[in-house]
Motif scaffolding. Sequence first.
Motif, short mmCIF file in Angstrom:
data_model
loop_
_atom_site.label_atom_id
_atom_site.label_comp_id
_atom_site.label_asym_id
_atom_site.label_seq_id
_atom_site.Cartn_x
_atom_site.Cartn_y
_atom_site.Cartn_z
N HIS A 111 0.84 -17.00 10.07
CA HIS A 111 -0.49 -17.55 9.77
C HIS A 111 -0.84 -17.22 8.33
CE1 HIS A 111 -2.14 -13.50 10.27
NE2 HIS A 111 -1.36 -13.42 11.32
N GLU A 112 -1.60 -18.11 7.73
CA GLU A 112 -1.96 -17.94 6.33
C GLU A 112 -3.18 -17.03 6.24
OE1 GLU A 112 -1.64 -20.99 7.71
OE2 GLU A 112 0.34 -21.47 6.93
N ILE A 113 -3.18 -16.22 5.21
CA ILE A 113 -4.35 -15.38 4.99
C ILE A 113 -4.78 -15.49 3.53
CG2 ILE A 113 -3.84 -13.67 6.79
CD1 ILE A 113 -2.71 -11.89 4.56
N VAL A 114 -6.02 -15.26 3.27
CA VAL A 114 -6.54 -15.23 1.90
C VAL A 114 -6.92 -13.79 1.62
CG1 VAL A 114 -8.38 -15.97 0.36
CG2 VAL A 114 -7.42 -17.56 2.04
N GLU A 115 -6.36 -13.26 0.54
CA GLU A 115 -6.68 -11.88 0.19
C GLU A 115 -7.58 -11.90 -1.04
OE1 GLU A 115 -4.38 -7.65 -0.21
OE2 GLU A 115 -3.34 -9.48 -0.76
N GLU A 116 -8.79 -11.41 -0.88
CA GLU A 116 -9.73 -11.39 -2.00
C GLU A 116 -9.38 -10.25 -2.94
OE1 GLU A 116 -11.89 -13.66 -2.36
OE2 GLU A 116 -11.81 -14.61 -0.38
N ARG A 117 -9.64 -10.48 -4.23
CA ARG A 117 -9.46 -9.38 -5.17
C ARG A 117 -10.58 -8.37 -4.97
NH1 ARG A 117 -7.41 -11.67 -10.94
NH2 ARG A 117 -5.61 -12.78 -10.12
N HIS A 118 -10.23 -7.12 -5.14
CA HIS A 118 -11.25 -6.09 -4.96
C HIS A 118 -10.92 -4.93 -5.89
CE1 HIS A 118 -8.15 -3.96 -2.75
NE2 HIS A 118 -7.91 -5.08 -2.12
N PRO A 119 -11.84 -4.02 -6.08
CA PRO A 119 -11.57 -2.87 -6.95
C PRO A 119 -10.32 -2.14 -6.48
CG PRO A 119 -13.87 -2.88 -6.28
CD PRO A 119 -13.18 -3.97 -5.51
N SER A 120 -9.57 -1.57 -7.45
CA SER A 120 -8.27 -1.00 -7.07
C SER A 120 -8.39 0.23 -6.18
CB SER A 120 -7.46 -0.65 -8.33
OG SER A 120 -8.24 0.13 -9.17
N SER A 121 -9.48 1.01 -6.32
CA SER A 121 -9.58 2.18 -5.44
C SER A 121 -10.03 1.72 -4.06
CB SER A 121 -10.56 3.19 -6.00
OG SER A 121 -11.85 2.62 -6.02
N SER A 122 -9.35 2.19 -3.05
CA SER A 122 -9.69 1.74 -1.71
C SER A 122 -10.61 2.73 -1.03
CB SER A 122 -8.42 1.55 -0.89
OG SER A 122 -7.67 2.72 -0.92
N THR A 123 -11.49 2.21 -0.21
CA THR A 123 -12.43 3.07 0.52
C THR A 123 -11.77 3.54 1.80
OG1 THR A 123 -13.27 1.19 1.71
CG2 THR A 123 -14.37 1.73 -0.37
N GLU A 124 -12.42 4.50 2.43
CA GLU A 124 -11.91 5.00 3.70
C GLU A 124 -11.85 3.86 4.73
OE1 GLU A 124 -10.53 7.78 4.31
OE2 GLU A 124 -10.27 7.33 6.44
N GLU A 125 -12.85 3.02 4.65
CA GLU A 125 -12.89 1.90 5.58
C GLU A 125 -11.66 1.00 5.38
OE1 GLU A 125 -16.27 -0.46 4.83
OE2 GLU A 125 -16.04 -1.68 6.63
N ASP A 126 -11.33 0.75 4.06
CA ASP A 126 -10.17 -0.10 3.77
C ASP A 126 -8.88 0.53 4.29
OD1 ASP A 126 -11.71 -1.95 2.57
OD2 ASP A 126 -11.37 -1.22 0.53
N ARG A 127 -8.82 1.84 4.13
CA ARG A 127 -7.58 2.50 4.59
C ARG A 127 -7.42 2.36 6.09
NH1 ARG A 127 -9.25 7.34 1.71
NH2 ARG A 127 -9.02 6.83 -0.47
N GLN A 128 -8.53 2.54 6.78
CA GLN A 128 -8.46 2.40 8.24
C GLN A 128 -8.05 0.98 8.61
OE1 GLN A 128 -8.42 4.79 10.25
NE2 GLN A 128 -8.98 6.28 8.67
N GLU A 129 -8.58 0.05 7.84
CA GLU A 129 -8.26 -1.36 8.10
C GLU A 129 -6.77 -1.61 7.85
OE1 GLU A 129 -9.74 -5.68 6.52
OE2 GLU A 129 -11.01 -3.95 6.13
N THR A 130 -6.25 -0.99 6.78
CA THR A 130 -4.83 -1.17 6.46
C THR A 130 -3.95 -0.64 7.60
OG1 THR A 130 -5.35 -0.84 4.14
CG2 THR A 130 -3.05 -0.66 4.75
N ILE A 131 -4.33 0.54 8.08
CA ILE A 131 -3.55 1.11 9.20
C ILE A 131 -3.57 0.16 10.39
CG2 ILE A 131 -3.49 3.00 10.87
CD1 ILE A 131 -4.55 4.78 8.53
N ALA A 132 -4.77 -0.41 10.63
CA ALA A 132 -4.88 -1.34 11.77
C ALA A 132 -4.00 -2.57 11.54
CB ALA A 132 -6.33 -1.74 11.94
N ILE A 133 -3.93 -3.04 10.26
CA ILE A 133 -3.10 -4.23 9.96
C ILE A 133 -1.63 -3.91 10.17
CG2 ILE A 133 -2.34 -5.72 8.08
CD1 ILE A 133 -5.24 -5.58 7.01
#
Length: 340
Positions: A111-133
């Motif tokens: 499936h296609e996904i769109v990845e938005e650009r975001h600041p390079s430092s990741s938040t705790e929330e992003d990290r948790q999301e990455t683990i989930a992905i």
Amino acid sequence: MSSESGPHGEVATATGAGDPIPDPGIPPHEPRLTDIDERAARRAERQVATFFGLAALLLVAFVVLYVVVPKNATFLGFGASHMGLGLTLGLALLFIGVGAVQWARKLMDDHEIVEERHPSSSTEEDRQETIAIVRQGAQESGIGRRTLIRRTLIAALATLGLPVVILLRDLGPLPGSRPAHTVWRRGVRIVNDVTFKPLRPEDISMGMLVNAVPENIQELPEGRERNAARAKAAVILVRMREDDIRALPNRRNWGVDGILCYSKICTHVGCPVNLYEQLTRQVFCPCHQSTFDLSDNGRVVFGPAARSLPQLPIMVDSEGYLVAQSDFTEPVGPSYWERG
Ligand code: FES
């Protein structure tokens, strides 16, 4: 700038020079054959498993070839062993790669996904999301339910380590205690390394450096054995004022009238050291500039060598010749990983 309706929804359109290029949007999703046809999916699964299975067989063949093909055998004018090992290992790696690519292209979720650009430092929330992905990716790859692929991949990856273990054998046997000993023994005369004439203290002048070897190397059979023994036992003799010598307490009787004897082999990677500077009483290795202070127990004063130049304890025998008191008390030459 205006907007208009396109096949993928509302898109911005350029209305003049300097306007941003409109976003073309994501093309419509095209399901693959393996997404809609279970038989095609099973066929693809068998394909992937075949690649992984072949890789495992090739790695086993690598080990067999290593054991059975003589090192000097040839095939079509090439070394048979090298050719066989290269082909089996190369093809095994290729098949693992091709199998993984086919698995991703044909069977993993598409499936296609769109990845938005975001600041390079990741938040705790992003990290948790990455683990989930990552977890989701593992789930979607189907490794849990496609047991044939999982098993053949495990077999291929497990056997991938075999060539590494086998190739370690080519490093040869461990040197054991061999580097720690030379042919120097108590009472062995020190002889000039060219004339083989035994040396007396009066042969060594102040400021002079003499290259020498043990007299007993001439008792060894000519050839490799003698050359190896000679290379390890080679020494240099220097004479300096006794007041300048700063010998360790246990080395106070290791010299004769200001004459000291050291290994000629640099403790960095083994070049011969013999560039002597009389004023500083330092000897210099021409390979990487390690410098050893011979008046201070062979201490390293400069360069990459990690330990002092080993010193040979010497004395004079009943006939007035310089002789060894014993073998070296530490290994000569470069340091090895197994030394304590
Ligand atoms: S071998 Fe002597 S400094 Fe490297």
